[in-house]
Design a protein around this motif. Structure first.
Motif, PDB file in Angstrom:
ATOM      1  N   THR A 158      -4.865   8.542  -2.922  1.00 52.35           N
ATOM      2  CA  THR A 158      -4.826   8.173  -1.504  1.00 52.35           C
ATOM      3  C   THR A 158      -6.230   8.324  -0.926  1.00 52.35           C
ATOM      4  OG1 THR A 158      -2.527   8.903  -1.319  1.00 52.35           O
ATOM      5  CG2 THR A 158      -3.763   8.746   0.727  1.00 52.35           C
ATOM      6  N   LYS A 159      -6.844   7.195  -0.598  1.00 53.13           N
ATOM      7  CA  LYS A 159      -8.245   7.231  -0.139  1.00 53.13           C
ATOM      8  C   LYS A 159      -8.369   7.944   1.200  1.00 53.13           C
ATOM      9  CE  LYS A 159     -12.260   4.187   0.477  1.00 53.13           C
ATOM     10  NZ  LYS A 159     -12.588   4.515   1.860  1.00 53.13           N
ATOM     11  N   ARG A 184     -10.893   6.720 -10.585  1.00 49.01           N
ATOM     12  CA  ARG A 184     -10.163   5.620 -11.206  1.00 49.01           C
ATOM     13  C   ARG A 184     -10.625   5.419 -12.646  1.00 49.01           C
ATOM     14  NH1 ARG A 184     -11.465  -0.516  -9.426  1.00 49.01           N
ATOM     15  NH2 ARG A 184     -10.429  -1.465 -11.220  1.00 49.01           N
ATOM     16  N   THR A 212      -1.947   3.523  -6.081  1.00 53.93           N
ATOM     17  CA  THR A 212      -2.544   3.924  -4.810  1.00 53.93           C
ATOM     18  C   THR A 212      -1.431   3.958  -3.768  1.00 53.93           C
ATOM     19  OG1 THR A 212      -4.143   3.349  -3.105  1.00 53.93           O
ATOM     20  CG2 THR A 212      -3.243   1.542  -4.387  1.00 53.93           C
ATOM     21  N   VAL A 223     -13.791   7.269  -5.263  1.00 52.54           N
ATOM     22  CA  VAL A 223     -12.504   6.725  -5.714  1.00 52.54           C
ATOM     23  C   VAL A 223     -12.714   5.986  -7.036  1.00 52.54           C
ATOM     24  CG1 VAL A 223     -10.627   5.116  -5.194  1.00 52.54           C
ATOM     25  CG2 VAL A 223     -11.540   6.555  -3.373  1.00 52.54           C
ATOM     26  N   ASN A 230       0.812  -1.222   0.000  1.00 51.86           N
ATOM     27  CA  ASN A 230       0.000   0.000   0.000  1.00 51.86           C
ATOM     28  C   ASN A 230       0.844   1.270   0.000  1.00 51.86           C
ATOM     29  OD1 ASN A 230      -3.010  -0.804   0.319  1.00 51.86           O
ATOM     30  ND2 ASN A 230      -1.866  -2.200   1.627  1.00 51.86           N
TER      31      ASN A 230
END
Ligand code: MN
Ligand code: MN
Length: 470
Positions: free
Chosen positions: A376-377, A399, A411, A395, A365
């Motif tokens: 970056t969530k 994407r 990510t 997201v 990650n």
């Protein structure tokens, strides 16, 4: 290996390609032409870094670039049509740019928000002192710095001094080769035995970040006085200022070096203040090149992010909401309707995995250099505290947009769980009821006097921001 085995391997290979997510170095995917474009784009980026070492200078540069591209100062009483380009400066330290869209404003606006302040050494309000015949400036560091990194390097001085009569004097000294620079001294290793026993975060203490600015005594005929007087005399001759004027000054010491290519292959940009001027420049170029967006495109370059976005030039202030309110009012639409339908990319850098210090990252990650723009969530620390945490739906939307436009992305999460953490302006914009996700560029040596980014990643961020506005 039997014939049967081979056949099975082919099936497995296809299955793996279809089902598994394998990270890729984007330089393997980009064409030679794209790599050349990325290198060319970063020539402009390096110039921007050299011309914009403080939030004020970045704001000035943005105005210059925007005006050349036909942007005009926004006037709420004017009627604007699709394709019109405007900007509004907030106190010389932050700027909002917009290109009007063809769709009605109630369908929302597309915002990209980055910041143009960077960690540095600010002068205190009464900075000048003399000790053992040497003249110094006292500093108070700004943002998260590893203090030892700021010693023994050339520093330049940027900012403004507001004199007692209200005159504003702009100061930039130490950027041209024929100008002097300044430096914070450090102890020689021979005498550092006690210093080495300090914890690393105190190797250099805040009050030891004193900038050496002069050493010759003041001379008048046969009489002498200290270096403090000789320094202020030089400043008075050049700028007409007195020591008292520092009280209403903002002077920032930053690394005096210029942005450079790093590596034999020149694939990396090394320079000061890439957090977050890399996102400021790429989103600025994105909006400059946006001519006929469907939704109104909004680009915010904010101040004060590095100290928590406080103050009226930080995004904790209402100026972004005020601007969108002005846009909504002129169309007779409630601003909450506009905000509810709006989307935002919180554009800020992400820590790249550093092969020398892999322990702080979790490989699956982490963001990697040359793996593209980083989505970056969530950011934050200690159980996602202090984060926006974008929805899966949003997201997914970004994407899809990136994939449809051949934007190469990855990510990335800022370090291992509980290794530390950090935040961005994402939570301040999502607070306005705007869909927001963090996007940026991976950086090595973040917050150091020289930060590193890969040219391919910088280019992909720019392409991504442009696609978001279109
Ligand atoms: Mn940042
Ligand atoms: Mn930062």
């Amino acid at each position: 290996m039997s014939k049967n085995d081979k056949k099975e391997n082919k099936i497995i290979k296809e299955l793996k390609e279809k089902l598994l997510y394998e990270r890729k170095n984007i330089c393997q995917v980009m064409t030679d032409e794209q790599i050349k474009d990325a290198d060319r784009f970063c020539e402009g980026y390096k110039t921007f870094l050299d011309n914009a070492k403080t939030e004020r200078e970045a704001c000035d540069e943005a105005v210059k670039i925007a005006r050349t591209a036909g942007f005009c100062e926004y006037a709420p009483e004017n009627k604007y049509k699709a394709g019109d380009k405007v900007y509004r400066v907030n106190r010389g330290k932050a700027i909002i740019l917009a290109v009007f869209g063809s769709e009605p404003i109630q369908r929302g606006v597309n915002i990209i928000a980055s910041h143009i302040d960077s960690p540095r050494l600010d002068l205190k309000q009464n900075p000048l002192f003399e000790d053992n015949e040497l003249a110094y400036f006292k500093t108070h560091y700004y943002g998260g710095v590893k203090k030892y990194q700021w010693t023994a390097i050339p520093l330049s001085l940027h900012g403004v001094v507001v004199k007692g009569n209200g005159d504003v004097i702009k100061v930039t000294i130490g950027e041209n080769d024929d100008e002097p620079v300044f430096s914070v001294t450090d102890l020689l290793p021979h005498l550092a035995e006690q210093q080495y026993k300090r914890p690393a975060n105190e190797l250099i203490r805040g009050e030891e970040l004193n900038i050496l600015i002069g050493s010759r005594p003041y001379k008048e005929g046969d009489d002498f006085d200290g270096a403090r007087l000789s320094v202020i005399k030089i400043l008075h001759d050049k700028y007409g200022i007195t020591e008292h004027d520092f009280i209403s000054a903002e002077l920032e010491a930053v690394p005096a070096s210029k942005a450079r290519d790093i590596g034999f292959d020149r694939s990396i940009v090394g320079g000061y203040g890439q957090d977050d001027r890399v996102c400021a420049f790429t989103s600025l170029m994105g909006i400059i090149e946006t001519t006929s967006p469907k939704k109104t495109a909004v680009c915010v370059l904010a101040d004060k992010e590095e100290i928590g976005s406080y103050g009226n030039t930080g995004l904790g202030s209402d100026y972004l909401e005020d601007f969108i309110t002005d846009l909504a009012d002129s169309e007779g639409v409630a601003v909450r309707e506009v905000l509810r339908a709006s989307k935002c990319l919180s554009a800020d850098v992400c820590a790249a995995l550093d092969p020398t210090f892999p322990d702080v990252s979790e490989k699956n990650n982490a963001a990697f250099l040359n793996h593209g723009a980083v989505i970056t969530k969530y950011t934050g620390s200690k159980g996602k505290s202090g984060t926006n945490d974008a929805s899966a739906e949003y997201v997914g939307e970004i994407r899809k947009l990136f994939d449809a436009n051949d934007i190469l992305w990855q990510t990335g999460e800022l370090g291992k769980v509980d290794a530390g953490g950090g935040g961005t302006v994402a939570m301040l914009i999502s607070k306005l009821n705007v869909d927001t996700v963090d996007i940026g560029v991976p950086v090595l040596s973040m917050h150091a006097p020289m930060e590193l980014t890969a040219k391919a990643d910088v280019y992909m961020a720019y392409k991504g921001f442009k696609a978001f506005y279109c």
